[in-house]
Design a protein around this motif. Structure first.
Motif, PDB file in Angstrom:
ATOM      1  N   ILE A 135       0.856  -1.190   0.000  1.00 35.73           N
ATOM      2  CA  ILE A 135       0.000   0.000   0.000  1.00 35.73           C
ATOM      3  C   ILE A 135       0.885   1.231   0.000  1.00 35.73           C
ATOM      4  O   ILE A 135       1.785   1.363   0.840  1.00 35.73           O
ATOM      5  N   GLU A 136       0.649   2.112  -0.938  1.00 29.97           N
ATOM      6  CA  GLU A 136       1.436   3.337  -1.088  1.00 29.97           C
ATOM      7  C   GLU A 136       1.418   4.141   0.212  1.00 29.97           C
ATOM      8  O   GLU A 136       0.446   4.123   0.959  1.00 29.97           O
ATOM      9  N   GLU A 137       2.502   4.835   0.503  1.00 28.73           N
ATOM     10  CA  GLU A 137       2.744   5.461   1.804  1.00 28.73           C
ATOM     11  C   GLU A 137       1.604   6.365   2.269  1.00 28.73           C
ATOM     12  O   GLU A 137       1.109   6.236   3.399  1.00 28.73           O
ATOM     13  N   ASN A 138       1.181   7.302   1.440  1.00 30.34           N
ATOM     14  CA  ASN A 138       0.105   8.228   1.844  1.00 30.34           C
ATOM     15  C   ASN A 138      -1.220   7.493   2.028  1.00 30.34           C
ATOM     16  O   ASN A 138      -1.996   7.807   2.937  1.00 30.34           O
ATOM     17  N   THR A 139      -1.449   6.517   1.171  1.00 35.22           N
ATOM     18  CA  THR A 139      -2.669   5.713   1.285  1.00 35.22           C
ATOM     19  C   THR A 139      -2.654   4.910   2.576  1.00 35.22           C
ATOM     20  O   THR A 139      -3.658   4.835   3.294  1.00 35.22           O
ATOM     21  N   LEU A 140      -1.501   4.315   2.897  1.00 35.20           N
ATOM     22  CA  LEU A 140      -1.371   3.537   4.128  1.00 35.20           C
ATOM     23  C   LEU A 140      -1.558   4.416   5.363  1.00 35.20           C
ATOM     24  O   LEU A 140      -2.251   4.036   6.313  1.00 35.20           O
ATOM     25  N   ARG A 141      -0.954   5.593   5.344  1.00 33.50           N
ATOM     26  CA  ARG A 141      -1.078   6.503   6.483  1.00 33.50           C
ATOM     27  C   ARG A 141      -2.536   6.906   6.707  1.00 33.50           C
ATOM     28  O   ARG A 141      -2.998   7.018   7.847  1.00 33.50           O
ATOM     29  N   ALA A 142      -3.255   7.086   5.621  1.00 30.64           N
ATOM     30  CA  ALA A 142      -4.652   7.513   5.732  1.00 30.64           C
ATOM     31  C   ALA A 142      -5.528   6.455   6.376  1.00 30.64           C
ATOM     32  O   ALA A 142      -6.562   6.776   6.984  1.00 30.64           O
TER      33      ALA A 142
END
Length: 465
Positions: free
Chosen positions: A177-184
């Motif tokens: 999962i892409e970093e910003n997507t994962l953080r969200a």
């Protein structure tokens, strides 16, 4: 593999010809395009078109209005069921699931812009297989990346199920999962939105995770993001519950042991994996520490009974069927069986009866998963445990081949036979039949009509006359 065209099945090309003859465009969209780019065969075909639902229904003979309020109908043609949605732009999502209103558009790019992840926002022309990929989905598929279309906070706010789907896709496809997507995924507002979805929607995704090649990947993401705690809070106390006391039984804490146990069971058996998920969930409540010879030994006596209760409560909350709850809880309750060669044949017969002949293979599967979860290593075929399982299987096979009586229906007498001998129907007869079964379990030669009738009459005279 990642060209700008994919092969369109002949039947779908013929569907395009029908749309085109009526002046409309139509595209293959969603998971089918993603699967084709991954080299996988897809059997579910979702279409997007500039034709309004009413126009689709007028073009084709068999069309079911499966979601017409949101522009979706299902075309039945040439043996296919094609879920077909009109190009649309969505408004706000007050309920976290459905758009407050739907507006149709003639632009496929606008339609793709409302989708969840870039890998699902690719359209394929049914005319020639060419791709429309405005958000770089093909490149993300190539790199194995899950990324939202646009701002992840906005995408997840639109539908609280999308975070769970992101986690499921990670395990299903083996993607990161892409970093910003994962953080969200761990954002407070996103978790609040996800908490608002129905338990049934979460349950269905959870069971798809149980069918992933390596479910621990997605299950760990559910835990790390906080999503697991929204729906299965019983799992939280398993993290940090240490089992490794130096005796070599367990390498991991209860949480990781549970997750890896799921990996140790074939993907074709999601309910057995679910049993593995719950099999030790009661351990933290049962944990005791014994100081012995300067060492600290951890014990989890009767954890299977506590795990069964927790499994039942959790599965009931998630609205599994009564049959599924009963089946999984039975496996959880019985997973601590301990076989020894010293068991008598009668003991083996009682084991078969207690577990149920139909459940034995899955119980053994659960045992293998349990052992795998100890060190992430399959049970060694040279180990005493493996040899014990094989021996027990052989003994069970021998008993079943001899057609030993394992239930009341296997007895050589019936309730009708007892009535003819003067034993009244009812509770007393039921108790006598159970005693007859016990006699036959101990001595299979007793399963003879005359012997059982004489025994039944003796029991009746001694105990009930």
């Amino acid at each position: 593999m990642f060209g700008r065209k994919i092969k369109v099945p002949e039947k779908l090309h013929r569907v395009w010809e029908i749309f085109n003859s009526h002046g409309h465009s139509v595209y293959l969209v969603g998971g089918a395009v993603r699967d084709e780019l991954l080299g996988k065969k897809s059997h579910d075909w979702d279409l997007a078109t500039d034709a309004a639902p009413e126009q689709v229904m007028s073009i084709f003979k068999r069309v079911i209005p499966t979601g017409i309020a949101h522009g979706t109908v299902t075309i039945h043609i040439m043996g296919l069921e094609l879920e077909t949605t009109t190009f649309r732009t969505d408004s706000t999502y007050t309920d976290g699931r459905h758009p407050d209103s739907v507006q149709y558009t003639s632009d496929i790019n606008e339609d793709l812009s409302r989708r969840d992840f870039t890998m699902n926002a690719i359209a394929c022309s049914l005319e020639d297989g060419s791709l429309i990929d405005p958000f770089g989905g093909e490149e993300d598929i190539k790199k194995g990346i899950i990324r939202t279309v646009g701002n992840p906070l906005e995408r997840f706010d639109e539908d609280g199920l999308r975070p769970v789907r992101a986690v499921r896709f990670a395990g299903q496809l083996g993607f990161k999962i892409e970093e910003n997507t994962l953080r969200a995924l761990s954002d407070k507002k996103v978790l609040e939105r996800t908490a608002g979805i129905s338990v049934e929607r979460f349950r269905d995704e959870f069971m798809k995770i149980m069918s992933c090649p390596q479910p621990s990947l997605s299950l760990k993401l559910l835990e790390d993001t906080g999503i697991m705690n929204l729906f299965i809070p019983e799992f939280k106390v398993c993290r940090g519950c240490i089992q490794n006391d130096g005796r070599g039984f367990h390498e991991f804490d209860v949480a990781d042991h549970i997750l890896y146990s799921c990996d140790g069971i074939p993907a074709e058996y999601p309910l057995v994996r679910l049993a593995a998920f719950y099999h030790d969930i009661g351990k933290p409540e049962c944990r005791t520490v014994e100081e012995k010879d300067g060492a600290r030994l951890f014990h989890f006596h009767h954890h299977e009974a506590v795990s069964e209760k927790k499994a039942q409560a959790s599965m009931t909350h998630l609205k599994f069927s009564n049959e599924e709850i009963k089946h999984v809880c039975h496996l959880v309750k019985e997973h601590m069986f301990f076989y020894e060669s010293s068991w008598s044949d009668a003991a083996v017969r009682r084991f078969i009866i207690r577990i149920g002949l139909e459940n034995l293979d899955e119980l053994f599967m659960l045992r293998l998963g349990d052992v795998y979860g100890m060190h992430r290593v399959p049970m060694a075929e040279s180990s005493p445990s493996w040899k014990g399982l094989l021996e027990l299987k052989d003994r069970i096979k021998s008993i079943t081949e001899k057609n030993n009586a394992l239930s009341l229906k296997d007895l050589a007498v019936s309730g009708k036979d007892l009535i003819e001998k003067g034993i009244p129907a009812g509770k007393v007869m039921g108790m006598i039949l159970k005693e007859l079964l016990e006699c036959v379990i101990e001595s299979p030669d007793m399963n003879d009509r005359d012997k059982l009738l004489n025994t039944a009459l003796n029991i009746y005279r001694v105990k009930f006359s």
